[in-house]
Motif scaffolding. Structure first.
Motif, PDB file in Angstrom:
ATOM      1  N   VAL A  89      47.887  20.666  28.756  1.00 37.50           N
ATOM      2  CA  VAL A  89      47.709  21.376  30.020  1.00 37.50           C
ATOM      3  C   VAL A  89      47.585  22.861  29.707  1.00 37.50           C
ATOM      4  O   VAL A  89      48.495  23.467  29.146  1.00 37.50           O
ATOM      5  CB  VAL A  89      48.894  21.126  30.969  1.00 37.50           C
ATOM      6  N   ARG A  90      46.467  23.442  30.087  1.00 44.09           N
ATOM      7  CA  ARG A  90      46.209  24.845  29.782  1.00 44.09           C
ATOM      8  C   ARG A  90      45.683  25.564  31.020  1.00 44.09           C
ATOM      9  O   ARG A  90      45.023  24.967  31.873  1.00 44.09           O
ATOM     10  CB  ARG A  90      45.187  24.979  28.647  1.00 44.09           C
ATOM     11  N   SER A  91      45.964  26.871  31.108  1.00 42.17           N
ATOM     12  CA  SER A  91      45.575  27.640  32.290  1.00 42.17           C
ATOM     13  C   SER A  91      45.389  29.103  31.937  1.00 42.17           C
ATOM     14  O   SER A  91      46.011  29.603  30.989  1.00 42.17           O
ATOM     15  CB  SER A  91      46.654  27.509  33.372  1.00 42.17           C
ATOM     16  N   ILE A  92      44.535  29.787  32.689  1.00 36.81           N
ATOM     17  CA  ILE A  92      44.400  31.243  32.539  1.00 36.81           C
ATOM     18  C   ILE A  92      45.021  31.964  33.732  1.00 36.81           C
ATOM     19  O   ILE A  92      44.883  33.180  33.865  1.00 36.81           O
ATOM     20  CB  ILE A  92      42.932  31.677  32.380  1.00 36.81           C
ATOM     21  N   GLY A  93      45.700  31.207  34.597  1.00 31.97           N
ATOM     22  CA  GLY A  93      46.325  31.823  35.757  1.00 31.97           C
ATOM     23  C   GLY A  93      46.044  31.022  37.016  1.00 31.97           C
ATOM     24  O   GLY A  93      45.311  30.029  36.998  1.00 31.97           O
ATOM     25  N   ARG A  94      46.645  31.452  38.089  1.00 31.60           N
ATOM     26  CA  ARG A  94      46.492  30.753  39.364  1.00 31.60           C
ATOM     27  C   ARG A  94      45.306  31.341  40.130  1.00 31.60           C
ATOM     28  O   ARG A  94      45.324  32.527  40.506  1.00 31.60           O
ATOM     29  CB  ARG A  94      47.779  30.867  40.182  1.00 31.60           C
ATOM     30  N   LEU A  95      44.299  30.530  40.345  1.00 27.75           N
ATOM     31  CA  LEU A  95      43.058  31.000  40.942  1.00 27.75           C
ATOM     32  C   LEU A  95      43.274  31.687  42.278  1.00 27.75           C
ATOM     33  O   LEU A  95      42.733  32.774  42.536  1.00 27.75           O
ATOM     34  CB  LEU A  95      42.098  29.815  41.099  1.00 27.75           C
ATOM     35  N   GLY A  96      44.052  31.057  43.170  1.00 29.00           N
ATOM     36  CA  GLY A  96      44.259  31.640  44.493  1.00 29.00           C
ATOM     37  C   GLY A  96      44.894  33.013  44.429  1.00 29.00           C
ATOM     38  O   GLY A  96      44.512  33.928  45.175  1.00 29.00           O
ATOM     39  N   ASP A  97      45.847  33.184  43.524  1.00 28.93           N
ATOM     40  CA  ASP A  97      46.494  34.490  43.375  1.00 28.93           C
ATOM     41  C   ASP A  97      45.523  35.527  42.828  1.00 28.93           C
ATOM     42  O   ASP A  97      45.558  36.705  43.220  1.00 28.93           O
ATOM     43  CB  ASP A  97      47.700  34.385  42.441  1.00 28.93           C
ATOM     44  N   ASP A  98      44.644  35.102  41.928  1.00 26.05           N
ATOM     45  CA  ASP A  98      43.707  36.043  41.307  1.00 26.05           C
ATOM     46  C   ASP A  98      42.659  36.550  42.291  1.00 26.05           C
ATOM     47  O   ASP A  98      42.318  37.738  42.283  1.00 26.05           O
ATOM     48  CB  ASP A  98      43.011  35.378  40.114  1.00 26.05           C
ATOM     49  N   ILE A  99      42.144  35.681  43.159  1.00 26.84           N
ATOM     50  CA  ILE A  99      41.074  36.113  44.055  1.00 26.84           C
ATOM     51  C   ILE A  99      41.610  36.871  45.268  1.00 26.84           C
ATOM     52  O   ILE A  99      40.851  37.546  45.970  1.00 26.84           O
ATOM     53  CB  ILE A  99      40.210  34.929  44.521  1.00 26.84           C
ATOM     54  N   THR A 100      42.907  36.768  45.537  1.00 26.66           N
ATOM     55  CA  THR A 100      43.469  37.478  46.685  1.00 26.66           C
ATOM     56  C   THR A 100      44.418  38.596  46.268  1.00 26.66           C
ATOM     57  O   THR A 100      45.089  39.187  47.108  1.00 26.66           O
ATOM     58  CB  THR A 100      44.227  36.502  47.604  1.00 26.66           C
ATOM     59  N   ALA A 101      44.461  38.892  44.973  1.00 27.69           N
ATOM     60  CA  ALA A 101      45.341  39.958  44.495  1.00 27.69           C
ATOM     61  C   ALA A 101      44.884  41.312  45.036  1.00 27.69           C
ATOM     62  O   ALA A 101      43.721  41.502  45.406  1.00 27.69           O
ATOM     63  CB  ALA A 101      45.339  39.981  42.966  1.00 27.69           C
ATOM     64  N   THR A 102      45.791  42.248  45.086  1.00 27.06           N
ATOM     65  CA  THR A 102      45.446  43.595  45.548  1.00 27.06           C
ATOM     66  C   THR A 102      45.060  44.500  44.382  1.00 27.06           C
ATOM     67  O   THR A 102      44.681  45.650  44.587  1.00 27.06           O
ATOM     68  CB  THR A 102      46.630  44.217  46.302  1.00 27.06           C
ATOM     69  N   GLY A 145      42.000  45.072  51.261  1.00 29.48           N
ATOM     70  CA  GLY A 145      42.862  45.404  50.136  1.00 29.48           C
ATOM     71  C   GLY A 145      42.908  44.337  49.067  1.00 29.48           C
ATOM     72  O   GLY A 145      43.301  44.614  47.936  1.00 29.48           O
ATOM     73  N   THR A 146      42.520  43.098  49.405  1.00 27.17           N
ATOM     74  CA  THR A 146      42.485  42.062  48.391  1.00 27.17           C
ATOM     75  C   THR A 146      41.206  42.193  47.567  1.00 27.17           C
ATOM     76  O   THR A 146      40.209  42.739  48.025  1.00 27.17           O
ATOM     77  CB  THR A 146      42.551  40.658  49.009  1.00 27.17           C
ATOM     78  N   VAL A 147      41.264  41.679  46.344  1.00 26.37           N
ATOM     79  CA  VAL A 147      40.145  41.850  45.414  1.00 26.37           C
ATOM     80  C   VAL A 147      38.852  41.281  45.980  1.00 26.37           C
ATOM     81  O   VAL A 147      37.810  41.941  45.975  1.00 26.37           O
ATOM     82  CB  VAL A 147      40.473  41.188  44.060  1.00 26.37           C
ATOM     83  N   MET A 148      38.884  40.046  46.479  1.00 25.01           N
ATOM     84  CA  MET A 148      37.666  39.416  46.981  1.00 25.01           C
ATOM     85  C   MET A 148      37.152  40.106  48.239  1.00 25.01           C
ATOM     86  O   MET A 148      35.953  40.293  48.410  1.00 25.01           O
ATOM     87  CB  MET A 148      37.920  37.934  47.249  1.00 25.01           C
ATOM     88  N   HIS A 149      38.059  40.488  49.150  1.00 31.82           N
ATOM     89  CA  HIS A 149      37.625  41.141  50.379  1.00 31.82           C
ATOM     90  C   HIS A 149      36.905  42.443  50.074  1.00 31.82           C
ATOM     91  O   HIS A 149      35.839  42.738  50.639  1.00 31.82           O
ATOM     92  CB  HIS A 149      38.824  41.411  51.291  1.00 31.82           C
ATOM     93  N   ASP A 150      37.469  43.223  49.178  1.00 32.38           N
ATOM     94  CA  ASP A 150      36.886  44.535  48.897  1.00 32.38           C
ATOM     95  C   ASP A 150      35.627  44.443  48.044  1.00 32.38           C
ATOM     96  O   ASP A 150      34.885  45.413  47.918  1.00 32.38           O
ATOM     97  CB  ASP A 150      37.922  45.414  48.189  1.00 32.38           C
ATOM     98  N   ARG A 151      35.384  43.284  47.480  1.00 34.67           N
ATOM     99  CA  ARG A 151      34.210  43.099  46.632  1.00 34.67           C
ATOM    100  C   ARG A 151      33.006  42.592  47.422  1.00 34.67           C
ATOM    101  O   ARG A 151      31.859  42.820  47.039  1.00 34.67           O
ATOM    102  CB  ARG A 151      34.574  42.096  45.535  1.00 34.67           C
ATOM    103  N   ILE A 152      33.249  41.904  48.534  1.00 29.09           N
ATOM    104  CA  ILE A 152      32.185  41.294  49.332  1.00 29.09           C
ATOM    105  C   ILE A 152      32.119  41.981  50.696  1.00 29.09           C
ATOM    106  O   ILE A 152      33.140  42.169  51.357  1.00 29.09           O
ATOM    107  CB  ILE A 152      32.434  39.785  49.520  1.00 29.09           C
ATOM    108  N   ASP A 153      30.914  42.336  51.122  1.00 27.93           N
ATOM    109  CA  ASP A 153      30.744  43.038  52.391  1.00 27.93           C
ATOM    110  C   ASP A 153      30.949  42.130  53.604  1.00 27.93           C
ATOM    111  O   ASP A 153      31.502  42.560  54.617  1.00 27.93           O
ATOM    112  CB  ASP A 153      29.345  43.660  52.464  1.00 27.93           C
ATOM    113  N   SER A 154      30.501  40.902  53.521  1.00 26.21           N
ATOM    114  CA  SER A 154      30.554  39.999  54.676  1.00 26.21           C
ATOM    115  C   SER A 154      31.902  39.291  54.772  1.00 26.21           C
ATOM    116  O   SER A 154      32.541  39.038  53.748  1.00 26.21           O
ATOM    117  CB  SER A 154      29.441  38.950  54.573  1.00 26.21           C
TER     118      SER A 154
END
Length: 277
Positions: free
Chosen positions: A65-78, A234-243
């Motif tokens: 079992v291997r991981s680079i992190g929790r996807l949901g936390d990464d895309i909504t991080a500030t 303020g979240t990474v995905m929100h600030d990266r995408i205009d729509s």
């Protein structure tokens, strides 16, 4: 020549079928896996992790079992702590009312690359950027079934580009469809094998969303949390995408969307480390 036989284990229907058929000596050429790799995006449903524990308890081939992190936390991080943020295929609503879809990068980053890195570093024990020795042959097995020729063809093309590993699809070789796999598993697994996917994956039918909502609990709460975070400044995905972004194709908050149970499935397949191809 040293050969390594590796299963990309998504813990869904098809890869579970491969895992169990190998243990029972039922795969073509009596394939036995040296290792099975579960690339964990950190946000699969609770039932997937329980199923993974059950598979591990059977005493079969080792499961890494291997991981680079929790996807949901990464895309909504500030704060972006990684070089890039892999987008999920969320739906976007343009100013003209046109609905679009973001590129699906999550499977490549959180599944495919994790499996490749595990093969190179953990199994072959190679340092970064080290070439595969010429006397080593890696054969990777992916759980695409007979009714998925398009996915298999795209995956084969990607493996051919990589050059250092071969790929096989035993279910296709054995002409087994997803329905055949379900029928097979019903005979030997004491519980329903879950579909492998993050709880907030936008590739869900209304039937799946409704089941998730009716079940409630941590899985549904996590989906609502991620859906709201996509539209939180303020979240990474929100600030990266205009729509504005949404998990549901109607571009409504998932806890407010009308979930017509008869809607056709958008993605009734597993996230086996190949759906992003």
């Amino acid at each position: 020549m040293r050969e390594y036989h590796i299963l990309s284990l998504g813990c869904g229907v098809q890869s579970t079928t491969l895992f169990l058929m190998s243990m029972r000596g039922e795969l073509p050429d009596s394939i036995e896996f040296d290792a099975c790799i579960f690339a964990d995006p950190g946000d699969e449903g609770e039932e997937v992790y329980r199923h993974l524990d059950w598979l591990d308890s059977l005493g079969g081939p080792p499961i890494l079992v291997r991981s680079i992190g929790r996807l949901g936390d990464d895309i909504t991080a500030t704060e972006n702590k990684k070089k890039r943020i892999a987008s999920i295929p969320a739906f976007t609503l343009g100013v003209d009312g046109v609905v679009g879809t973001l590129r699906r990068q999550c499977t490549n980053d959180y599944k495919i690359q994790v499996v490749e890195r595990t093969i190179r570093r953990d199994i072959l024990q190679l340092p970064p950027r080290k070439h595969i020795p010429k006397d080593v042959k890696v054969i990777q097995y992916v759980g695409f079934s007979f009714d998925e020729p398009g996915r298999a063809a795209r995956a084969r093309g990607r493996f051919n580009q990589r050059g250092w590993t071969d790929v096989r699809f035993p279910l296709i070789e054995d002409r087994m469809t997803r329905t055949h796999c379900i029928e097979y598993l019903e005979q030997i697994v004491p519980h329903k094998v879950p579909r492998s996917a993050c709880v907030f994956c936008p590739y869900k039918s209304n039937r799946e969303w409704l089941a998730l909502k009716n079940a409630g609990g941590p899985n549904w709460e996590r989906a609502v949390e991620i859906d709201r975070a996509l539209r939180t400044p303020g979240t990474v995905m929100h600030d990266r995408i205009d729509s504005p972004m949404y998990l549901h194709r109607t571009c409504k908050p998932i806890d407010e969307a009308y979930l017509d149970e008869d809607q056709m499935d958008l993605f009734d397949l597993e996230c086996e480390g190949g759906c992003g191809l």
